[in-house]
Design a protein around this motif. Structure first.
Motif, PDB file in Angstrom:
ATOM      1  N   THR A  89       5.162  -5.434   2.531  1.00  0.00           N
ATOM      2  CA  THR A  89       4.529  -4.494   3.455  1.00  0.00           C
ATOM      3  C   THR A  89       3.648  -3.475   2.749  1.00  0.00           C
ATOM      4  OG1 THR A  89       6.355  -2.929   3.323  1.00  0.00           O
ATOM      5  CG2 THR A  89       6.514  -4.635   5.008  1.00  0.00           C
ATOM      6  N   ALA A  90       3.754  -3.380   1.422  1.00  0.00           N
ATOM      7  CA  ALA A  90       2.996  -2.400   0.637  1.00  0.00           C
ATOM      8  C   ALA A  90       3.417  -0.957   0.937  1.00  0.00           C
ATOM      9  CB  ALA A  90       1.487  -2.574   0.805  1.00  0.00           C
ATOM     10  N   GLU A  91       4.581  -0.803   1.535  1.00  0.00           N
ATOM     11  CA  GLU A  91       5.093   0.561   1.706  1.00  0.00           C
ATOM     12  C   GLU A  91       5.428   1.162   0.345  1.00  0.00           C
ATOM     13  OE1 GLU A  91       7.926   0.909   5.377  1.00  0.00           O
ATOM     14  OE2 GLU A  91       7.902  -1.169   4.675  1.00  0.00           O
ATOM     15  N   ILE A 133      -3.081   7.470  -1.415  1.00  0.00           N
ATOM     16  CA  ILE A 133      -3.019   6.025  -1.224  1.00  0.00           C
ATOM     17  C   ILE A 133      -2.015   5.719  -0.117  1.00  0.00           C
ATOM     18  CG2 ILE A 133      -1.345   5.815  -3.120  1.00  0.00           C
ATOM     19  CD1 ILE A 133      -2.609   3.049  -3.689  1.00  0.00           C
ATOM     20  N   SER A 134      -2.433   4.903   0.831  1.00  0.00           N
ATOM     21  CA  SER A 134      -1.566   4.511   1.955  1.00  0.00           C
ATOM     22  C   SER A 134      -1.151   3.061   1.748  1.00  0.00           C
ATOM     23  CB  SER A 134      -2.351   4.637   3.266  1.00  0.00           C
ATOM     24  OG  SER A 134      -3.368   3.648   3.312  1.00  0.00           O
ATOM     25  N   PRO A 135      -0.178   2.585   2.506  1.00  0.00           N
ATOM     26  CA  PRO A 135       0.171   1.159   2.409  1.00  0.00           C
ATOM     27  C   PRO A 135      -1.046   0.259   2.662  1.00  0.00           C
ATOM     28  CG  PRO A 135       1.880   2.333   3.595  1.00  0.00           C
ATOM     29  CD  PRO A 135       0.767   3.324   3.376  1.00  0.00           C
ATOM     30  N   SER A 136      -1.865   0.668   3.618  1.00  0.00           N
ATOM     31  CA  SER A 136      -3.055  -0.137   3.916  1.00  0.00           C
ATOM     32  C   SER A 136      -4.000  -0.159   2.710  1.00  0.00           C
ATOM     33  CB  SER A 136      -3.768   0.456   5.148  1.00  0.00           C
ATOM     34  OG  SER A 136      -4.843  -0.339   5.560  1.00  0.00           O
ATOM     35  N   TYR A 194      -2.490  -2.412   0.065  1.00  0.00           N
ATOM     36  CA  TYR A 194      -2.693  -3.813   0.465  1.00  0.00           C
ATOM     37  C   TYR A 194      -4.110  -4.266   0.084  1.00  0.00           C
ATOM     38  CZ  TYR A 194      -3.466  -7.767   3.611  1.00  0.00           C
ATOM     39  OH  TYR A 194      -3.803  -8.994   4.119  1.00  0.00           O
ATOM     40  N   ARG A 251       3.637   5.230   9.356  1.00  0.00           N
ATOM     41  CA  ARG A 251       3.211   6.007   8.197  1.00  0.00           C
ATOM     42  C   ARG A 251       4.310   6.971   7.775  1.00  0.00           C
ATOM     43  NH1 ARG A 251       1.036   6.472   4.702  1.00  0.00           N
ATOM     44  NH2 ARG A 251      -0.927   7.567   4.571  1.00  0.00           N
ATOM     45  N   MET A 284       2.301   1.424  12.632  1.00  0.00           N
ATOM     46  CA  MET A 284       1.066   0.684  12.343  1.00  0.00           C
ATOM     47  C   MET A 284       1.192  -0.743  12.854  1.00  0.00           C
ATOM     48  SD  MET A 284       0.056   2.044   8.560  1.00  0.00           S
ATOM     49  CE  MET A 284       1.683   1.799   7.849  1.00  0.00           C
ATOM     50  N   HIS A 332      -5.544   5.057   9.902  1.00  0.00           N
ATOM     51  CA  HIS A 332      -4.260   4.872   9.223  1.00  0.00           C
ATOM     52  C   HIS A 332      -4.098   3.483   8.613  1.00  0.00           C
ATOM     53  CE1 HIS A 332      -3.207   8.723  10.765  1.00  0.00           C
ATOM     54  NE2 HIS A 332      -3.260   8.327  12.014  1.00  0.00           N
ATOM     55  N   ALA A 333      -4.778   2.494   9.154  1.00  0.00           N
ATOM     56  CA  ALA A 333      -4.589   1.127   8.670  1.00  0.00           C
ATOM     57  C   ALA A 333      -5.755   0.269   9.130  1.00  0.00           C
ATOM     58  CB  ALA A 333      -3.276   0.546   9.215  1.00  0.00           C
ATOM     59  N   THR A 334      -6.155  -0.657   8.278  1.00  0.00           N
ATOM     60  CA  THR A 334      -7.227  -1.570   8.672  1.00  0.00           C
ATOM     61  C   THR A 334      -6.659  -2.650   9.583  1.00  0.00           C
ATOM     62  OG1 THR A 334      -6.781  -3.026   6.796  1.00  0.00           O
ATOM     63  CG2 THR A 334      -8.379  -1.254   6.431  1.00  0.00           C
ATOM     64  N   TYR A 347      -4.856  -5.265   7.500  1.00  0.00           N
ATOM     65  CA  TYR A 347      -3.507  -4.869   7.093  1.00  0.00           C
ATOM     66  C   TYR A 347      -2.538  -4.996   8.266  1.00  0.00           C
ATOM     67  CZ  TYR A 347       0.433  -1.984   5.621  1.00  0.00           C
ATOM     68  OH  TYR A 347       1.692  -1.534   5.334  1.00  0.00           O
ATOM     69  N   HIS A 387      -1.663  -8.591   8.639  1.00  0.00           N
ATOM     70  CA  HIS A 387      -0.737  -8.985   7.577  1.00  0.00           C
ATOM     71  C   HIS A 387       0.665  -8.440   7.850  1.00  0.00           C
ATOM     72  CE1 HIS A 387       0.992  -9.322   3.538  1.00  0.00           C
ATOM     73  NE2 HIS A 387       1.316  -8.047   3.656  1.00  0.00           N
ATOM     74  N   LEU A 388       0.699  -7.151   8.179  1.00  0.00           N
ATOM     75  CA  LEU A 388       1.985  -6.483   8.377  1.00  0.00           C
ATOM     76  C   LEU A 388       2.740  -7.094   9.554  1.00  0.00           C
ATOM     77  CD1 LEU A 388       3.680  -4.155   7.284  1.00  0.00           C
ATOM     78  CD2 LEU A 388       2.448  -2.601   8.820  1.00  0.00           C
ATOM     79  N   VAL A 405       4.462 -10.190   8.390  1.00  0.00           N
ATOM     80  CA  VAL A 405       5.666  -9.877   7.598  1.00  0.00           C
ATOM     81  C   VAL A 405       6.801  -9.454   8.518  1.00  0.00           C
ATOM     82  CG1 VAL A 405       6.636  -8.291   5.892  1.00  0.00           C
ATOM     83  CG2 VAL A 405       4.325  -9.223   5.547  1.00  0.00           C
ATOM     84  N   ARG A 455      10.531 -11.079   9.494  1.00  0.00           N
ATOM     85  CA  ARG A 455      11.767 -10.297   9.320  1.00  0.00           C
ATOM     86  C   ARG A 455      12.536 -10.178  10.632  1.00  0.00           C
ATOM     87  NH1 ARG A 455      10.056  -5.161   5.370  1.00  0.00           N
ATOM     88  NH2 ARG A 455       9.505  -6.433   3.559  1.00  0.00           N
TER      89      ARG A 455
END
Lengths: 793, 279
Positions: A662-664, A780-783, A786, B188, B195, B254-256, B259, B262-263, B266, B270
């Protein structure tokens, strides 16, 4: 009971009041006041063609509408440029209300006064401003190209350009030293914007007494004395007729040292003009778009070094985004440029910064004040050198440390106070040894290997900093012991929750030998103390702490002299214990300070039984002497003015885990070794470190100011501007080292900003270690992580 | 950050509430927990002429077991539903989702039905209702109707509730035999809108083989995206790829979009793995 309180972890006496909701913040005051609200620009760059208020005039409860054209005299002039500097060739400040042009979203254009804030906002919604759109200048590098201008008369959007160069000890320039260095690396770093973001925004409440012709202003400020002087000047009032009080302030972190804010002039002016009490309390959206931000820089670094990782030459080129205006001068990039060097003695150093205008909120100091950027540059450089040479990152740092026997150490630069950058004391090798032990640096490779076998990625990072604290020019303290035995301490600088009431009382109780409970402390109230600079730059404890200690010493001397007369003893044989002056070793035969206070003020009139002792027929006075030899009263005032700043230091280390899927990013451990000289109150210092690290975690992993290409701030709320919650802040392990400052009587250094300074560099180093990917941009964020992973694949 | 003027109504019975709503029609907004509406009002992003506060209406806070599921009244707070034994035994997915909804102080005030009507595509409860095939009961003067989840979530912040209607309750079907559930998400910060997040429902037959598998994804489309992955089961990696093909994530600060896609993959793997283990 002991009166030796200096150095003890005394619980903060302000907490009961603040935690129980009994604090007295700006918006708790003046419930009967009418309210101000502002029409603020929705556009980043525009010319105001017309302001039409006709639709607003019928709203019930409307009291007044003001535009720039309504402002008189000096009130209509641009706000002051607080800290001029020769390199700031094109300093520009805003008008209190926009005149013709708006240069960022949020700039105030119209002030509305109404019976309450609801009505005032309704009125704002009915005022029509006609704009001619101008090209918004957004993005540091685009702005630096100067194709479009923020200020028509500032070519290249260049507000300031400053070059500082310190040749190597052998006289070689940076260029020469780079030329001959065995290894040279060159890279770019990016740091995003963030902001002080105190939970209480700014706020002003003004009362004009027309009979007395006096003005009282409450402001949520970090400097009430300077607001007072600015107000007297702007409004043409005699200084003694103006008083400014900082009530409880719900955090400042730098943004409230800027002054006078437009509202700080406009609200008092409106109060005088209307003859009514007027209040304005900033709301959160206003704070995001109308106060100040910090941090944003692009850095280009060139470093030359030898086989041991010793830096022979460092060449740093910084683009600094200072937003639309420069009221606070170029203090932030100056601090970046000078404090970048940290605990290191490097060869030749050259630093250039260009401070650039953009159509965004102005940039002024936020806790750390340019240091997080400088430390990011230096510590990322140390990590790059270590990676290049295959050396341990702490060994590279140690190879560059200034030795404990090399103090005072002159870095050859001019610091933010205009004085030479000379470190007064420190012990960097010992700090590093303590930190490595605390975090378990040497055991980490085994831990990392074990984690990898479970499919987990962990990494460790380290960062060092030196922080110039306690900048001048001065602070003062006043101490008075009254005939009831109470000790009243006041100082002019302000409090925003730091614990001044506690630590200043600790200092006074220790110096005077009185019980802690007898001491009360007032800060930031110009009625009590008129001369001060303010609370910023980790200076309150150093400056006011020492001033109060010196004032206490005067009072003590006076008390001993008066008591010596009464006790028929030599003052040198006297001491004070638990508020009683007595001959050393004979505490029973003393006289209380309350009585000394009575005797210090020869009286004709007895206002109570105790006071009879000091009246003219009491027989206590020597008939051959004038009744008053000194000033009346058991009080003293003194000032502390340092020759230059004192330099605190610290080192942080963190272990982070990154999720392979997840890149967390999670911080598993965070360790701090901190040296602020002698500790007045270790618990408060640790609290300062915790708060600072929390803000640092915000800057490293969460916070940014998301401007779009039109200059709109997309995340101007707590929903989208992500300050870390307690759930995102790790447990912080702390160890203290105490190398006293030789520069001040108490041997102390500042601690307010320390925690925040190296966090981004430490977390970046740890993520880099976990991932094996260079981390050159923070936060830097998880996104983001990634994306980095995919770019590296 | 003060709301514009509005007329405030505080009915004490459902009849009064429906009468007021009929009268104010499209100019009215219902106030229940207020955790979304009040900020919207304060930021002047919403400016209804009438605010109909249903907090004093009697009988709307019930959480009751019904044949085949559990019915949650319009005033049942998240916290009450989270603690309800009836909910726990009927449908564990609700509790799994509620733990991810914001923070305890918000859950003390916010309502389950309010969250459904608000129809935020990032919210957990709409995904739960959609995954389970539940419904929302909408009442107006003299009549009421049940709207299935698949018809209820129309778009971002848009539900099938019409002017004059009040969402009086929601029905969540009970967990089937040998069925497992899971809800996983990545936000986040703790308690933020995710996200990406995936709720999963996996049913097994008597031999323990997967009979049915479905997921509902949040923050990756205009409404919760429900995907049936029974065909891919028990290859949850393949199931995750099928989910990724169905979602339509968008990027924000906050996120592309990449991503989020992808997330979601994942998290789908899970969630399905957990739900299957739980069945």
């Amino acid at each position: 009971m002991t009166t030796k309180l200096f150095g003890e972890p005394i619980p903060r006496r302000e907490d009961e009041r603040l935690v129980l909701g009994q604090g007295r913040y700006l918006d708790d005051l003046g419930r009967q006041a009418v309210a101000a609200a502002f029409v603020r620009s929705p556009h980043a760059h525009a010319r105001i063609r017309d302001i039409d208020v006709s639709r607003a005039l019928d709203v019930e409860g409307l009291i007044a509408i003001y535009t720039w054209e309504d402002l008189p005299g000096l009130v209509a002039e641009p706000l002051p440029l607080l800290i001029p500097h020769p390199a700031l060739t094109h300093g520009r400040t805003a008008y209190p209300l926009a005149k013709e042009i708006v240069r960022h979203v949020g700039e105030p254009i119209v002030m509305v006064v109404a019976t309450d804030r609801y009505v005032a906002e309704d009125v704002c919604g009915l005022i029509d401003v006609d704009y001619e759109f101008l090209k918004p200048v957004v993005g540091l590098e685009e702005a630096a190209q100067g194709v479009h201008l923020v200020h028509e008369d500032v070519p290249g959007n260049l507000g300031a350009h400053l070059v500082q160069e310190v040749p190597a000890r052998d006289g070689r320039s940076v260029a020469e030293a780079l030329e001959s260095a065995p290894h040279v690396l060159e890279f770019r770093l990016d740091i995003e914007r963030s902001a002080s973001m105190p939970l209480e925004g700014r706020g002003v409440y003004a009362r004009w007494d027309a009979d007395d012709r006096s003005l009282r202003v409450y402001s949520s400020t970090q400097t009430s004395t300077s607001v007072r002087m600015a107000l007297a000047a702007k409004l043409g009032l005699p200084l003694p007729q103006v008083e400014v009080i900082a009530p409880d302030v719900g955090g400042g972190f730098g943004v409230k040292i800027v002054h006078p804010w437009p509202e700080e002039i406009l609200v008092p002016w409106a109060a005088i003009t209307l003859g009514r009490e007027v209040k304005w309390a900033e709301d959160r959206r206003e704070h995001f778009i109308s106060s100040a931000h910090e941090r944003g820089q692009v850095q280009h670094i060139k470093v030359g070094f030898d086989e041991q990782g010793r830096v022979l030459a460092l060449d740093v080129d910084i683009l600094h985004d200072h937003g639309a205006y420069t009221p606070y001068g170029i203090i932030v990039p100056i601090i970046t440029a000078t404090q970048l060097l940290g605990p290191y003695k490097i060869g030749a150093y050259r630093v250039v910064f260009s401070s650039i205008y953009t159509n965004t909120v102005q940039v002024t100091p936020y806790r750390g004040a340019g240091r997080p950027q400088g430390v990011f540059a230096m510590e990322r450089t140390m990590d790059r050198i270590a990676a290049h040479l295959g050396l341990d990152r702490t060994d590279v740092r140690a190879a560059n440390f200034i030795g404990p026997d090399e103090f005072p150490y002159d870095q050859g630069l001019i610091f933010q106070d205009g004085r030479p950058l000379i470190y007064d004391s420190g012990d960097y090798p010992e700090s590093l040894r303590m930190l490595k032990e605390l975090i378990g640096w040497d055991d980490f490779p085994a831990m990392k290997q074990a984690a990898a076998e479970e499919g987990r990625r962990i990494g460790i990072g380290v960062g060092c900093y030196v922080e110039g604290t306690g900048v001048g020019p001065y602070e003062g303290g006043h101490v008075q012991i009254t005939s009831d035995g109470r000790v009243h301490v006041s100082t002019g600088l302000t409090s925003q929750g730091q614990g001044h009431e506690t630590v200043f009382a600790q200092i006074a109780a220790t110096e005077l030998g009185v019980p802690f409970e007898k001491v009360s402390v007032v800060t930031g109230d110009t009625r009590r103390f008129g001369y001060a600079v303010g609370t910023f730059a980790s200076r309150a404890a150093v400056m006011s702490g020492n001033a109060i200690a010196l004032a206490c010493r005067r009072v003590r001397e006076k008390a001993l002299k008066i008591a010596a007369d009464a006790l028929e003893a030599d003052p040198r044989d006297l001491e004070i214990t638990d508020g009683v002056v007595h001959v050393v070793g004979a505490p029973a035969a003393g006289i209380p300070l309350a009585t000394v206070a009575v005797l210090s003020n020869p009286l004709r009139y007895a206002f109570d039984e105790e006071a009879q002792r000091a009246t003219q027929f009491a027989g206590t006075a020597d008939p051959d002497k004038a009744p008053l030899e000194d000033e009346p009263g058991l009080e003293g005032k003194d000032y502390y003015s340092p020759i230059r700043s004192t330099f605190a230091s610290g080192m942080h280390a963190a272990i982070v885990e990154t999720d392979p899927d997840t890149a967390e990013i999670r911080i598993l451990r965070y360790a701090v070794v901190h040296d602020c000289g002698r500790l007045i109150n270790p618990m408060i210092v640790e609290g300062q470190i915790h708060g600072g690290v929390a803000q640092g975690v915000g800057g490293a992993l969460y916070e940014k100011m998301a401007y779009d290409e039109h200059g709109q701030l997309l995340n101007a709320s707590f929903m989208d501007f992500l300050m870390p919650y307690v759930t995102e802040v790790p447990h912080i392990e702390t160890a203290h080292l105490e190398t006293p400052s030789p520069l001040n009587p108490l041997g102390i250094k500042g601690a307010g900003e320390a925690g925040v300074i190296p966090v981004s560099s430490v977390i970046a180093g740890a993520i880099e270690d976990a991932e094996g990917i260079p981390i050159m941009r923070m936060p830097i964020s998880p996104s983001d992580l990634y994306d980095l992973r995919r770019a590296t694949d | 950050m003060k709301p514009p003027p509005f007329d405030y109504h505080a009915p004490t019975s459902i009849e009064q509430a429906l009468a007021v709503l009929a009268e104010v029609g499209a100019h009215g907004k219902v106030l229940a927990g207020g955790q979304s509406l009040i900020p919207l009002l304060n930021m002047r992003l919403a400016a209804p002429d009438h605010l109909v506060d249903i907090n004093r209406v009697a009988g709307l806070d019930a959480v009751e077991a019904e044949p085949g599921g559990v019915r949650v009244g319009a005033l049942a707070r998240h916290a009450a539903v989270e603690r309800s034994a009836a909910v726990r035994s009927a449908q564990p997915l609700i509790g799994q989702a509620l733990r991810l909804v914001a923070h305890p102080v918000i859950r003390n005030r916010g309502t389950v039905v309010g969250s459904l009507v608000h129809a935020d595509p990032s919210a957990e409860l709409p995904a739960v209702l959609a995954l389970l095939g539940g419904s929302v009961r909408l009442a107006r003067v003299d009549t009421e109707r049940d709207v299935a989840a698949e018809d209820f979530f129309v778009g971002p912040l848009e539900s099938a509730t019409e002017p004059g209607e009040l969402a009086v309750s929601a029905f969540f079907p009970a967990l089937g035999r040998r069925t497992g559930t899971a809800f996983v998400e990545v936000a986040r910060r703790h308690g933020d809108f995710a996200m990406a997040g995936v709720a999963a429902l996996v049913g097994l037959d008597d031999e323990g083989a997967v009979m049915s598998a479905r997921v509902a994804c949040i923050s990756v489309g205009p409404a919760p995206v429900v995907v049936d992955v029974s065909a891919q089961a028990p290859d949850w990696k393949a199931a995750a790829r099928a989910v990724q093909d169905r979602i339509e994530p968008e990027g924000d600060i906050h996120a592309t979009a990449d991503y989020r896609r992808h997330l979601t993959g994942v998290l789908a793997e899970r969630a399905l793995t957990q739900a299957a283990a739980d069945a």
